[in-house]
Enzyme design. Structure first.
Site, short mmCIF file in Angstrom:
data_model
loop_
_atom_site.label_atom_id
_atom_site.label_comp_id
_atom_site.label_asym_id
_atom_site.label_seq_id
_atom_site.Cartn_x
_atom_site.Cartn_y
_atom_site.Cartn_z
N ARG A 1 0.84 -1.21 0.00
CA ARG A 1 0.00 0.00 0.00
C ARG A 1 0.87 1.26 0.00
O ARG A 1 0.56 2.26 -0.64
CB ARG A 1 -0.93 -0.02 1.21
CG ARG A 1 -1.93 1.12 1.20
CD ARG A 1 -2.96 0.98 2.28
NE ARG A 1 -2.39 1.09 3.61
CZ ARG A 1 -3.06 0.83 4.73
NH1 ARG A 1 -4.32 0.42 4.68
NH2 ARG A 1 -2.49 0.96 5.90
N LYS B 1 -2.32 7.12 1.44
CA LYS B 1 -2.01 7.47 2.83
C LYS B 1 -1.03 8.64 2.82
O LYS B 1 0.17 8.48 3.06
CB LYS B 1 -1.47 6.26 3.58
CG LYS B 1 -2.56 5.58 4.41
CD LYS B 1 -2.05 4.46 5.25
CE LYS B 1 -1.76 4.87 6.66
NZ LYS B 1 -2.93 5.03 7.51
N GLU C 1 -15.57 5.92 5.88
CA GLU C 1 -14.69 5.37 6.91
C GLU C 1 -14.63 6.34 8.08
O GLU C 1 -15.24 7.41 8.03
CB GLU C 1 -13.29 5.11 6.34
CG GLU C 1 -12.65 6.37 5.76
CD GLU C 1 -11.41 6.10 4.91
OE1 GLU C 1 -10.74 5.07 5.09
OE2 GLU C 1 -11.11 6.95 4.05
C1 LIG Z 1 -8.32 6.74 6.82
C2 LIG Z 1 -8.02 5.35 7.25
N1 LIG Z 1 -8.91 4.37 7.00
C3 LIG Z 1 -8.69 3.10 7.38
C4 LIG Z 1 -7.53 2.73 8.06
C5 LIG Z 1 -7.31 1.31 8.47
O1 LIG Z 1 -6.25 0.74 7.75
P1 LIG Z 1 -5.32 -0.40 8.35
O2 LIG Z 1 -6.22 -1.53 8.70
O3 LIG Z 1 -4.40 -0.75 7.25
O4 LIG Z 1 -4.67 0.16 9.55
C6 LIG Z 1 -6.58 3.72 8.35
C7 LIG Z 1 -5.34 3.39 9.05
O5 LIG Z 1 -4.33 3.20 8.47
C8 LIG Z 1 -6.82 5.05 7.93
O6 LIG Z 1 -5.92 6.02 8.18
#
Ligand SMILES: Cc1ncc(COP(=O)(O)O)c(C=O)c1O
Length: 329
Positions: free
Chosen positions: A83, A180, A213
């Site tokens: 990612r 990210k 989210e």
């Molecule tokens: C905006 C956002 N959504 C979802 C997630 C969950 O992702 P992960 O399960 O890879 O931590 C994160 C964290 O990284 C995030 O910053």
């Protein structure tokens, strides 16, 4: 008469003393920091710094990702690194090191930190050299790795459940939501807004009324018919935790806790009427949501599916051999 000057020019040893004094004002648990710009690992938190003119600092032109250290092993690093590379490409960031070298630096920095439980966050910056909008001419990308205690959440999130609100801030357009980027302004504002109202987090809902989210977590639901529903990943971050849990959740079908798993659009209205709602992510893991916009979810208490998913994840983080990297301390 000109006014007396109140500012002084600080020499290098003074800067060092002041950086250390700044650090002593807050307790932090940062154990090791790698900087490609400095070419090594730093263990004194006062010196874990990057130049102010790095494009990541003044324009938010950088990306990051996070993985967990559990019982001396790194969990699911490769999914997070994949990612990270996608975020780099979307942000048009050059890589200072190849994927394998970055992976090696992450593992070595973890080893130097000595931490057997904690978080690894790593960043890619576009580099220093000007205050322009575009990266400076000749800017070298920077790679940074921080080994730290990670984010902590109150125990009550798990025992009593979380209370959330629909944020008043607009959801990020898909390109930015899927990347990210160090520019997390909407996510920051959303969490601050919820906390100011005495709630635990916000939920992004798009213009069509579909659930997105939370600030740094994905959202999932269990419908009253027993379907585990997760929003599609086209407009939100592809959470590594959600993606893994969606695979593991088939075990819950066998145990008759759910009927099926579906990744699809979920409207906010449908979500509010669900039997269970939960937030999912590397830091929070799986936390039940018991109230959304003042409305009870299910019977207003943490549900069995969130608990079962948490147990599946905890087991996976300790036993999934193909997803665990032994840290060579
Ligand atoms: C905006 C956002 N959504 C979802 C997630 C969950 O992702 P992960 O399960 O890879 O931590 C994160 C964290 O990284 C995030 O910053």
């Amino acid at each position: 008469m000109p006014e007396a000057k109140t500012l002084s020019v600080i020499q290098a040893d003074g800067v060092l003393r002041r950086l250390q004094a700044l650090r002593s004002q807050q307790e932090v648990k940062y154990w090791a920091f790698y900087s490609s710009q400095l070419g090594g690992v730093i263990t004194d938190p006062a010196l874990m710094v990057i130049p102010f003119d790095d494009h990541m600092v003044h324009r938010g032109h950088g990306i990051f990702d996070t993985a967990a250290i559990v019982e001396g092993k790194i969990y699911d690093l490769d999914a997070h690194l994949d990612r990270f590379l996608r975020s780099a490409e979307a942000s048009r960031l050059k890589l200072p090191l190849g994927r394998e070298e970055m992976r090696r630096v992450i593992i070595e920095t973890a080893a130097i930190s000595g931490a057997r439980e904690g978080s690894i966050r790593y960043w890619l910056s576009s580099g220093l050299g000007s205050f322009e909008l575009s990266p400076a001419k000749g800017a070298e990308p920077g790679f940074f790795v921080m080994i730290f205690a990670g984010l902590t959440y109150p125990e009550s999130f798990y025992t009593e459940g979380m209370r959330v609100m629909t944020t008043s801030y607009p959801i990020k357009p898909p390109l930015y939501a899927k990347t990210k980027s160090t520019n997390y302004l909407p996510n920051v504002l959303m969490q601050m807004e919820a906390k100011e109202k005495g709630l635990d987090n916000g939920i992004f809902v798009d213009a069509d009324g579909h659930v997105g989210e939370a600030s740094n977590m994905n959202v999932a639901f269990v419908t009253r018919e027993g379907v585990l529903k997760h929003p599609r990943f086209d407009n939100i971050l592809s959470g590594c935790t959600s993606l893994r849990l969606l695979e593991l959740a088939s075990a819950l079908v066998g145990r008759k806790l759910i009927k099926e798993v579906r990744v699809c659009d979920v409207t906010a209205e449908e979500g509010r009427g669900a039997a269970e709602m939960m937030l999912i992510g590397s830091s929070i893991q799986v936390a039940p949501v018991v109230e959304w916009d003042g409305q009870k979810i299910g019977d207003g208490r943490p549900g069995p599916v969130a608990k079962a998913l948490m147990e599946l994840l905890e087991k996976d983080m300790r036993t999934a051999k193909d997803r665990l990297i032994e840290v060579p301390y």
